[in-house]
Design an enzyme around this catalytic site. Structure first.
Site, PDB file in Angstrom:
ATOM      1  N   LYS A 117       0.910  -1.206   0.025  1.00  0.00           N
ATOM      2  CA  LYS A 117       0.094   0.079  -0.074  1.00  0.00           C
ATOM      3  C   LYS A 117       0.955   1.169  -0.218  1.00  0.00           C
ATOM      4  CE  LYS A 117      -4.276  -2.329   0.928  1.00  0.00           C
ATOM      5  NZ  LYS A 117      -3.994  -3.607   0.996  1.00  0.00           N
TER       6      LYS A 117
HETATM    7  C1  LIG Z   1      -4.577  -4.740   0.629  1.00  0.00           C
HETATM    8  C2  LIG Z   1      -3.955  -5.952   0.475  1.00  0.00           C
HETATM    9  C3  LIG Z   1      -3.989  -7.003  -0.572  1.00  0.00           C
HETATM   10  C4  LIG Z   1      -5.176  -7.000  -1.376  1.00  0.00           C
HETATM   11  O1  LIG Z   1      -5.040  -5.934  -2.489  1.00  0.00           O
HETATM   12  P1  LIG Z   1      -6.251  -5.400  -3.241  1.00  0.00           P
HETATM   13  O2  LIG Z   1      -5.697  -4.321  -4.020  1.00  0.00           O
HETATM   14  O3  LIG Z   1      -7.407  -5.018  -2.191  1.00  0.00           O
HETATM   15  O4  LIG Z   1      -6.764  -6.511  -4.077  1.00  0.00           O
HETATM   16  C5  LIG Z   1      -3.338  -8.203  -0.239  1.00  0.00           C
HETATM   17  N1  LIG Z   1      -2.082  -8.193   0.409  1.00  0.00           N
HETATM   18  C6  LIG Z   1      -1.783  -7.302   1.332  1.00  0.00           C
HETATM   19  C7  LIG Z   1      -0.926  -7.370   2.519  1.00  0.00           C
HETATM   20  C8  LIG Z   1      -2.653  -6.051   1.359  1.00  0.00           C
HETATM   21  O5  LIG Z   1      -2.366  -5.120   2.440  1.00  0.00           O
END
Ligand SMILES: *Cc1c(COP(=O)(O)O)cnc(C)c1O
Length: 463
Positions: free
Chosen positions: A112
């Site tokens: 993120k």
């Molecule tokens: C947010 C997240 C995901 C999923 O990503 P999306 O964009 O919502 O599909 C997978 N793994 C981790 C560690 C995350 O923080």
């Protein structure tokens, strides 16, 4: 570059407006009016670029005249200077033909950060120019909130309000949000689930008067700019493995469909991708959807990969829009159906065009733990449970003719319980953030009511 809504009933906006707005007024998601495309020669010229320089080339066509090229370059450089690895998203080999794309070297140890760091600097830039304050509201199951706090802390023109479900996120995730010691960060522990938090956020965002009063915006992955930033690491990995001359597979642990949609965008822009594997935990709505063409929302199941405990994958709407030849009327009808009946059905033709590129596989808890163990014992790699879901799904369903890249979406130390349960080893936090575990936490406990959050705004958000 203009951006249009998937539901076709909002005015086109420019890049700056799309960043600030998040969701369109017709409740659709913004998409670029057309796709920038790179041919083989252009892509091969990217192969020696650093991550930041590659980001610059790929983002340039999307920003229109919202930023000068000098401003864009400066913002990109600032955003990725907070990463602890000089390559930003390094690729490491597991075995022959298998690679991990390490997306967890940002300040909060999950992918993120790759987009959120950029969003923080972009918001600051545009708000300074406008001399205006903004309030960003965010519901989180852990990682998005932590990344948003890190990106927005100590920024004068931003107040960030994060709602998280009390006692339902990991200790590391909670501390990352609550120990920022920054006046503009407001963490709210809501007595309820992630879905309750999300419902409160939507209630506030849909109240036009409230939205105007606090100049409210949102930073979850419905914001186009997050998707745009995530396209970069797909190209980065592809170029390392011989693109444009070699095709490549990606396996992506998926919740809200934001990250894997960025892979689709990379493909659309010209990266030669053979297969995109949608890997889910036991919340398997996407796997069932690809099999039958019916999207059916069930109750959320709690798993050891909590950031993917999601049933309504919001960004799927973007893929449906694209795959149906940008049919807004169809999207509107489907979303009405989803709202009323918790399901919708896709026609066979559009489904088949999705299946030309995508496969989907759900992975149960036992297999996730076994994969963490196997990677540790056989390959000497410590991986987090989300990454394990992606590896398990990919190994079961992808051909080995191409190189496969597994997106490693979080550092294992964010989810110590799952790691201890799988291999009996405690994953240590990197030294630069281990101090959070003993820092003072600041947050407010609130009941699961729209009213409590509104009252919090009245008391605490200074306009
Ligand atoms: C947010 C997240 C995901 C999923 O990503 P999306 O964009 O919502 O599909 C997978 N793994 C981790 C560690 C995350 O923080």
């Amino acid at each position: 570059m203009k951006y249009i809504s998937t539901r076709g009933q909002s005015e086109p906006l420019n890049f700056e407006q799309v960043l600030m707005k998040g969701l369109a007024d017709d409740k659709g998601l913004y998409m670029p009016e057309n796709w920038p495309k790179f041919n083989e020669k252009e892509i091969s010229e990217f192969s020696h670029l650093s991550y930041s320089d590659l980001a610059f080339e790929l983002m340039k066509p999307y920003i229109g005249d919202s930023l000068s090229l000098g401003e864009l370059g400066e913002i990109i450089n600032k955003s990725y200077s907070s990463f602890s690895h000089e390559e930003i998203t390094p690729l490491s080999q597991i075995t022959k033909g298998e690679y991990l794309l390490e997306l967890y070297h940002g300040p909060t140890l999950a992918f993120k950060d790759c987009a959120m760091q950029l969003l923080g600097h972009l918001f600051e830039h545009f708000l300074k120019k406008r001399e205006k304050k903004i309030t960003i509201i965010c519901a989180t199951s852990g990682d998005t909130g932590a990344a948003a706090v890190e990106a927005m802390k100590n920024k004068d023109l931003i107040d960030l309000v994060v709602l998280f479900p009390k006692d339902k996120i990991s200790q590391v995730q909670q501390k990352q949000m609550t120990t920022s010691a920054s006046d503009n960060i407001h963490c709210l522990a809501v007595e309820g689930t992630f879905d309750d938090c999300q419902a409160i956020v939507k209630n506030l965002l849909n109240d036009k008067q409230f939205k105007k009063k606090y100049n409210l915006s949102a930073v979850n992955s419905i914001n186009w700019v997050r998707v745009m930033a995530q396209v970069v690491y797909y190209f980065y990995a592809g170029l390392k493995l011989g693109s444009p001359n070699k095709k490549i597979n990606f396996s992506v642990p998926t919740g809200n469909f934001g990250d894997i949609f960025a892979g689709f965008v990379a493909y659309t822009m010209g990266l030669p991708v053979d297969v995109l594997c949608i890997a889910t935990n036991s919340n398997d709505a996407l796997e069932r959807f690809l099999r039958h063409g019916e999207y059916l929302v069930e109750n959320v199941k709690a798993t050891i990969s909590p950031s993917m405990d999601i049933q309504v994958a919001s960004n799927l709407e973007r893929l449906l829009y694209e795959s149906s030849g940008r049919n807004s009327k169809m999207i509107r009808e489907m979303m009405v159906d989803l709202g009323a009946n918790k399901r919708f059905t896709l026609d066979q033709l559009t489904l088949n065009s999705i299946k030309d590129l995508f496969i989907a596989k759900s992975v149960d808890e036992e297999s996730t733990k076994n994969t963490i163990e196997s990677l540790w014992v056989k390959d000497g790699k410590l991986i987090d449970p989300h990454t394990a879901v992606g590896i398990n799904a990919g190994r079961k369903s992808l051909s080995t003719d191409n190189n496969t890249v597994y997106l490693a979406t979080a550092h294992p130390a964010k989810f110590p319980d799952a790691i201890i349960n799988s291999i009996g080893v405690f994953p240590k936090l990197p030294p630069n953030i281990s101090n959070i575990m003993s820092s003072k936490e600041v947050y407010s406990n609130l009941t699961n009511k729209n009213k409590s959050v509104r009252e919090y705004f009245e008391r605490e958000i200074i306009l």
